[in-house]
Design an enzyme around this catalytic site. Structure first.
Site, mmCIF file in Angstrom:
data_model
loop_
_atom_site.group_PDB
_atom_site.id
_atom_site.type_symbol
_atom_site.label_atom_id
_atom_site.label_comp_id
_atom_site.label_asym_id
_atom_site.label_seq_id
_atom_site.Cartn_x
_atom_site.Cartn_y
_atom_site.Cartn_z
ATOM 1 N N HIS A 42 0.827 -1.203 0.000
ATOM 2 C CA HIS A 42 0.000 0.000 0.000
ATOM 3 C C HIS A 42 0.864 1.256 0.000
ATOM 4 O O HIS A 42 0.589 2.220 -0.721
ATOM 5 C CB HIS A 42 -0.933 0.007 1.215
ATOM 6 C CG HIS A 42 -1.912 1.135 1.214
ATOM 7 N ND1 HIS A 42 -1.592 2.382 1.710
ATOM 8 C CD2 HIS A 42 -3.202 1.213 0.782
ATOM 9 C CE1 HIS A 42 -2.649 3.189 1.578
ATOM 10 N NE2 HIS A 42 -3.632 2.497 1.021
ATOM 11 N N ALA A 43 1.903 1.274 0.829
ATOM 12 C CA ALA A 43 2.922 2.339 0.845
ATOM 13 C C ALA A 43 2.428 3.688 1.366
ATOM 14 O O ALA A 43 3.150 4.681 1.262
ATOM 15 C CB ALA A 43 3.543 2.512 -0.547
ATOM 16 N N ASP A 44 1.228 3.735 1.934
ATOM 17 C CA ASP A 44 0.761 5.000 2.527
ATOM 18 C C ASP A 44 -0.237 4.716 3.655
ATOM 19 O O ASP A 44 -1.281 5.378 3.758
ATOM 20 C CB ASP A 44 0.120 5.883 1.458
ATOM 21 C CG ASP A 44 -0.083 7.325 1.935
ATOM 22 O OD1 ASP A 44 0.639 7.748 2.866
ATOM 23 O OD2 ASP A 44 -0.957 8.015 1.393
ATOM 24 N N LEU A 45 0.098 3.745 4.492
ATOM 25 C CA LEU A 45 -0.792 3.421 5.609
ATOM 26 C C LEU A 45 -0.740 4.522 6.664
ATOM 27 O O LEU A 45 0.343 4.943 7.086
ATOM 28 C CB LEU A 45 -0.395 2.088 6.252
ATOM 29 C CG LEU A 45 -0.579 0.815 5.431
ATOM 30 C CD1 LEU A 45 -0.212 -0.402 6.273
ATOM 31 C CD2 LEU A 45 -1.996 0.690 4.898
ATOM 32 N N ASN A 49 -6.437 6.902 6.303
ATOM 33 C CA ASN A 49 -6.734 6.047 5.154
ATOM 34 C C ASN A 49 -7.542 4.807 5.537
ATOM 35 O O ASN A 49 -7.680 3.884 4.735
ATOM 36 C CB ASN A 49 -5.445 5.631 4.441
ATOM 37 C CG ASN A 49 -4.972 6.700 3.476
ATOM 38 O OD1 ASN A 49 -5.735 7.569 3.070
ATOM 39 N ND2 ASN A 49 -3.696 6.660 3.108
#
Length: 253
Positions: A42-45, A49
């Site tokens: 995901h790289a943007d937890l 979100n």
């Protein structure tokens, strides 16, 4: 896009009802386990979100704008939310499921303590903290927390990916060992994996041929496929898997 109704993930889920905390964390683990099984990071937890909905499976993960395939190179221009970014992202190294696990560690820390372990208005200081500074244990801010929670969160926040939990199944095992609510540690397999998991049977040849054409379309232009066959032999399933591959490559399908 889907309009997701619900409330944002906040520290209130861990105060005062830790049962609710374990329930939410277990569902987050289920989501991550499924994503990682599809070779997707995901790289943007971060808490904003996630949405807590009124459904039985209440946790919803949003915003896949920075998602990429496992072992992709981190962007040279830092992308993401600095407070939740893993050290390897700051260094521009390869990312994998353990990158998401670091961010998850920050989220758990915040849910338990109402603060993030590293905070500064100066991006350079934040970068330095993530790369070099050891996070305090959550119990430093909430002494009543179980010691096992300290160990779990701090292991997620190890600077080197090889020192963290290596996958979600390891994290689930550690979580089930410390939770006083066994119901949330009884299912070792992700609900999502049971629903959406598995492999295509007896269509491997066709699928590989389609994947090859899909890959070549990146350099040689678009493709048009005709898939024919009797009803009920798996055409829709084949297309579902192909659609997933296309989306991971950023191809309009």
């Amino acid at each position: 896009m889907e309009m997701v109704q619900g409330e944002e993930l906040t520290p209130e889920v861990a105060r005062p009802d830790l049962n609710r905390f374990y329930q939410v964390v277990w569902q987050i683990c289920d989501i991550q386990e499924y994503l990682h099984s599809q070779d997707l990071v995901h790289a943007d937890l971060k808490p904003s979100n996630f949405k807590l909905t009124g459904n039985i499976f209440s946790v919803k993960l949003l915003d896949f704008g920075l998602a990429r395939k496992t072992f992709s190179q981190a962007s040279s221009s830092t992308a993401g939310t600095l407070e939740y970014m893993a050290p390897e992202v700051f260094l521009g190294r390869e990312i994998d499921s353990r990158t998401d696990l670091y961010s998850l560690g920050i989220i758990l820390f915040e849910l338990l303590t109402s603060r993030v372990p590293f905070s500064s208005e100066d991006p350079l200081i934040l970068r330095s903290d993530h790369l070099e500074k050891t996070a305090p244990p959550p119990s430093a801010f909430r002494p009543e927390l179980l010691q096992g929670l300290d160990s779990l969160v701090l292991k997620l926040l190890e600077k080197k990916p090889e020192d963290r939990f290596q996958d979600i199944s390891e994290l689930k095992e550690a979580l089930s060992d410390i939770t006083p609510f066994p119901a949330w540690g009884s299912e070792k397999t992700s609900y999502l994996n049971r629903i959406y998991g598995g492999k295509i049977l007896d269509r491997e040849k066709e699928y590989e041929a389609l994947k090859k054409e899909l890959d070549e379309s990146l350099t040689r232009g678009g493709r048009l496929f005709l898939i024919e066959g009797e009803m009920g032999i798996g055409k829709s399933t084949l297309l579902k898997y192909l659609k997933r591959e296309a989306r991971l490559e950023g191809i309009l399908f």
